[in-house]
Write a protein that holds these residues in place. Structure first.
Motif, PDB file in Angstrom:
ATOM      1  N   ASP A   1      -6.489  12.506   2.456  1.00  0.00           N
ATOM      2  CA  ASP A   1      -7.438  12.601   1.350  1.00  0.00           C
ATOM      3  C   ASP A   1      -8.204  11.281   1.206  1.00  0.00           C
ATOM      4  N   PRO A   2      -9.532  11.288   1.401  1.00  0.00           N
ATOM      5  CA  PRO A   2     -10.298  10.042   1.241  1.00  0.00           C
ATOM      6  C   PRO A   2     -10.131   9.416  -0.140  1.00  0.00           C
ATOM      7  N   GLN A   3      -9.945  10.254  -1.186  1.00  0.00           N
ATOM      8  CA  GLN A   3      -9.743   9.693  -2.520  1.00  0.00           C
ATOM      9  C   GLN A   3      -8.460   8.884  -2.597  1.00  0.00           C
ATOM     10  N   ALA A   4      -7.449   9.281  -1.826  1.00  0.00           N
ATOM     11  CA  ALA A   4      -6.204   8.521  -1.807  1.00  0.00           C
ATOM     12  C   ALA A   4      -6.444   7.126  -1.240  1.00  0.00           C
ATOM     13  N   LEU A   5      -7.269   7.045  -0.209  1.00  0.00           N
ATOM     14  CA  LEU A   5      -7.561   5.733   0.373  1.00  0.00           C
ATOM     15  C   LEU A   5      -8.371   4.882  -0.601  1.00  0.00           C
ATOM     16  N   THR A   6      -9.288   5.510  -1.347  1.00  0.00           N
ATOM     17  CA  THR A   6     -10.038   4.786  -2.371  1.00  0.00           C
ATOM     18  C   THR A   6      -9.106   4.244  -3.443  1.00  0.00           C
ATOM     19  N   ALA A   7      -8.160   5.087  -3.883  1.00  0.00           N
ATOM     20  CA  ALA A   7      -7.200   4.657  -4.900  1.00  0.00           C
ATOM     21  C   ALA A   7      -6.301   3.546  -4.365  1.00  0.00           C
ATOM     22  N   SER A   8      -5.884   3.665  -3.117  1.00  0.00           N
ATOM     23  CA  SER A   8      -5.027   2.638  -2.520  1.00  0.00           C
ATOM     24  C   SER A   8      -5.758   1.305  -2.433  1.00  0.00           C
ATOM     25  N   GLN A   9      -7.021   1.352  -2.033  1.00  0.00           N
ATOM     26  CA  GLN A   9      -7.809   0.113  -1.955  1.00  0.00           C
ATOM     27  C   GLN A   9      -7.960  -0.527  -3.334  1.00  0.00           C
ATOM     28  N   TYR A  10      -8.221   0.304  -4.333  1.00  0.00           N
ATOM     29  CA  TYR A  10      -8.358  -0.211  -5.700  1.00  0.00           C
ATOM     30  C   TYR A  10      -7.064  -0.888  -6.154  1.00  0.00           C
ATOM     31  N   ASN A  11      -5.927  -0.233  -5.908  1.00  0.00           N
ATOM     32  CA  ASN A  11      -4.651  -0.792  -6.361  1.00  0.00           C
ATOM     33  C   ASN A  11      -4.271  -2.046  -5.575  1.00  0.00           C
ATOM     34  N   ALA A  12      -4.644  -2.099  -4.301  1.00  0.00           N
ATOM     35  CA  ALA A  12      -4.393  -3.314  -3.525  1.00  0.00           C
ATOM     36  C   ALA A  12      -5.198  -4.483  -4.079  1.00  0.00           C
ATOM     37  N   GLU A  13      -6.459  -4.220  -4.402  1.00  0.00           N
ATOM     38  CA  GLU A  13      -7.301  -5.282  -4.967  1.00  0.00           C
ATOM     39  C   GLU A  13      -6.792  -5.713  -6.342  1.00  0.00           C
ATOM     40  N   LYS A  14      -6.357  -4.740  -7.140  1.00  0.00           N
ATOM     41  CA  LYS A  14      -5.856  -5.045  -8.480  1.00  0.00           C
ATOM     42  C   LYS A  14      -4.636  -5.957  -8.421  1.00  0.00           C
ATOM     43  N   ASN A  15      -3.868  -5.821  -7.337  1.00  0.00           N
ATOM     44  CA  ASN A  15      -2.655  -6.619  -7.188  1.00  0.00           C
ATOM     45  C   ASN A  15      -2.815  -7.753  -6.171  1.00  0.00           C
ATOM     46  N   GLN A  16      -4.063  -7.986  -5.752  1.00  0.00           N
ATOM     47  CA  GLN A  16      -4.425  -9.133  -4.911  1.00  0.00           C
ATOM     48  C   GLN A  16      -3.680  -9.158  -3.581  1.00  0.00           C
ATOM     49  N   VAL A  17      -3.517  -7.991  -2.963  1.00  0.00           N
ATOM     50  CA  VAL A  17      -2.914  -7.926  -1.630  1.00  0.00           C
ATOM     51  C   VAL A  17      -3.867  -7.270  -0.641  1.00  0.00           C
ATOM     52  N   GLN A  18      -5.152  -7.182  -0.979  1.00  0.00           N
ATOM     53  CA  GLN A  18      -6.115  -6.447  -0.181  1.00  0.00           C
ATOM     54  C   GLN A  18      -6.308  -7.010   1.220  1.00  0.00           C
TER      55      GLN A  18
END
Length: 294
Positions: free
Chosen positions: A190-207
């Motif tokens: 699901d492309p939305q899952a990848l969007t959500a994962s990217q957002y959460n990685a950035e939010k937690n500064q592990v992007q």
């Protein structure tokens, strides 16, 4: 802002057509829900499984006329099952406060906190992941996710490479990085899952330590730890592909499995050179821990 919320119950073959028609009439969102009490556990891969009796709910702006919408729908679907038509004005809510009533800080293995924004925990010896409900499944409240988080928080992940197969919100990949993993690979259909994962990685500064892939974009590699929190049927169907991602001596964590499905899933992976330990259960769900002994 208020909305017109319109719902009607139909069968599983009509529901997708009705959803499309609501969208053509200007609905800003359309959702499905179970009109009876029929559990759906095992959709096929790439299939959206709905119920035999499905409630289709559409949200319209206030300038829409529910009576006109009803007339157009019943004229469009003559002879098809449409019942329990209901229309109401839905007042807007402070959604961020509504979900926070049900989502509180959670701690796993005395090492990992999962917290909504504004409720972060600063406890010595622990790490904290900030996570809010969003586009994709996965906040840690469901037993399948909690079982995986408990495993990750209970093991030494320092400098490990992790694959989160079926990443959803990316919660497992991001948690692994916060717990010391060197790099995480997040894979989902699901492309939305990848969007959500990217957002959460950035939010937690592990992007900078995470990569994202649709399955067709993912060139198989081997990792120290592979976590697959999906469902029993795709876990079995994909057992050869998933097992091949675990390096010799690496760990495989399988979840999304009902207790009565554990043996079938375990057998699928034992046949791929993996030693599967006893299932760890929480409520109706279980986690299987395996090691590549090849």
């Amino acid at each position: 802002m208020a909305w017109h919320q319109i719902s009607v119950v139909t069968n599983e073959s009509t529901a997708p057509e009705l959803s499309d028609f609501f969208s053509e009439l200007g609905a800003v969102s359309v959702t499905y829900s179970d009109a009876e009490d029929e559990p759906v556990y095992e959709p096929a891969i790439d299939q959206t499984k709905i119920w035999s009796n499905t409630k289709v709910t559409a949200l319209f702006e206030l300038d829409a006329d529910p009576d006109v919408v009803q007339t157009l729908v019943f004229n469009q679907f003559i002879g098809q099952p449409l019942h329990a038509w209901h229309s109401e004005v839905l007042q807007d809510q402070a959604w961020e406060r509504a979900w926070m009533e049900h989502f509180h800080p959670m701690k796993f293995a005395d090492k990992l906190w999962i917290c909504p924004t504004g409720q972060e925990q600063d406890e010595p010896g622990t790490v904290c992941m900030t996570l809010d409900p969003g586009l994709a499944f996965g906040t840690g409240t469901h037993p399948t996710t909690a079982l995986c988080l408990e495993w990750l928080a209970g093991h030494d992940l320092k400098d490990k490479v992790v694959i989160d197969y079926g990443c959803g919100s990316g919660i497992l990949a991001v948690a692994a990085l916060l717990l010391g993993a060197r790099h995480a690979h997040a894979v989902d259909i699901d492309p939305q899952a990848l969007t959500a994962s990217q957002y959460n990685a950035e939010k937690n500064q592990v992007q900078d330590r995470i990569s994202y892939y649709l399955p067709e974009q993912f060139s198989p590699i081997t990792a120290d730890i592979v976590v697959a929190n999906i469902l029993a049927k795709p876990l079995i169907e994909l057992s050869a592909s998933i097992a091949a991602l675990v390096r010799p001596g690496g760990q495989l964590i399988l979840s999304g499995i009902l207790n009565e499905q554990a043996n079938s899933v375990a057998e699928a992976y034992r046949g791929k050179g993996l030693a599967v330990a006893e299932a760890i259960s929480q409520e109706d769900w279980c986690r299987l821990d395996a090691e590549n002994v090849v």
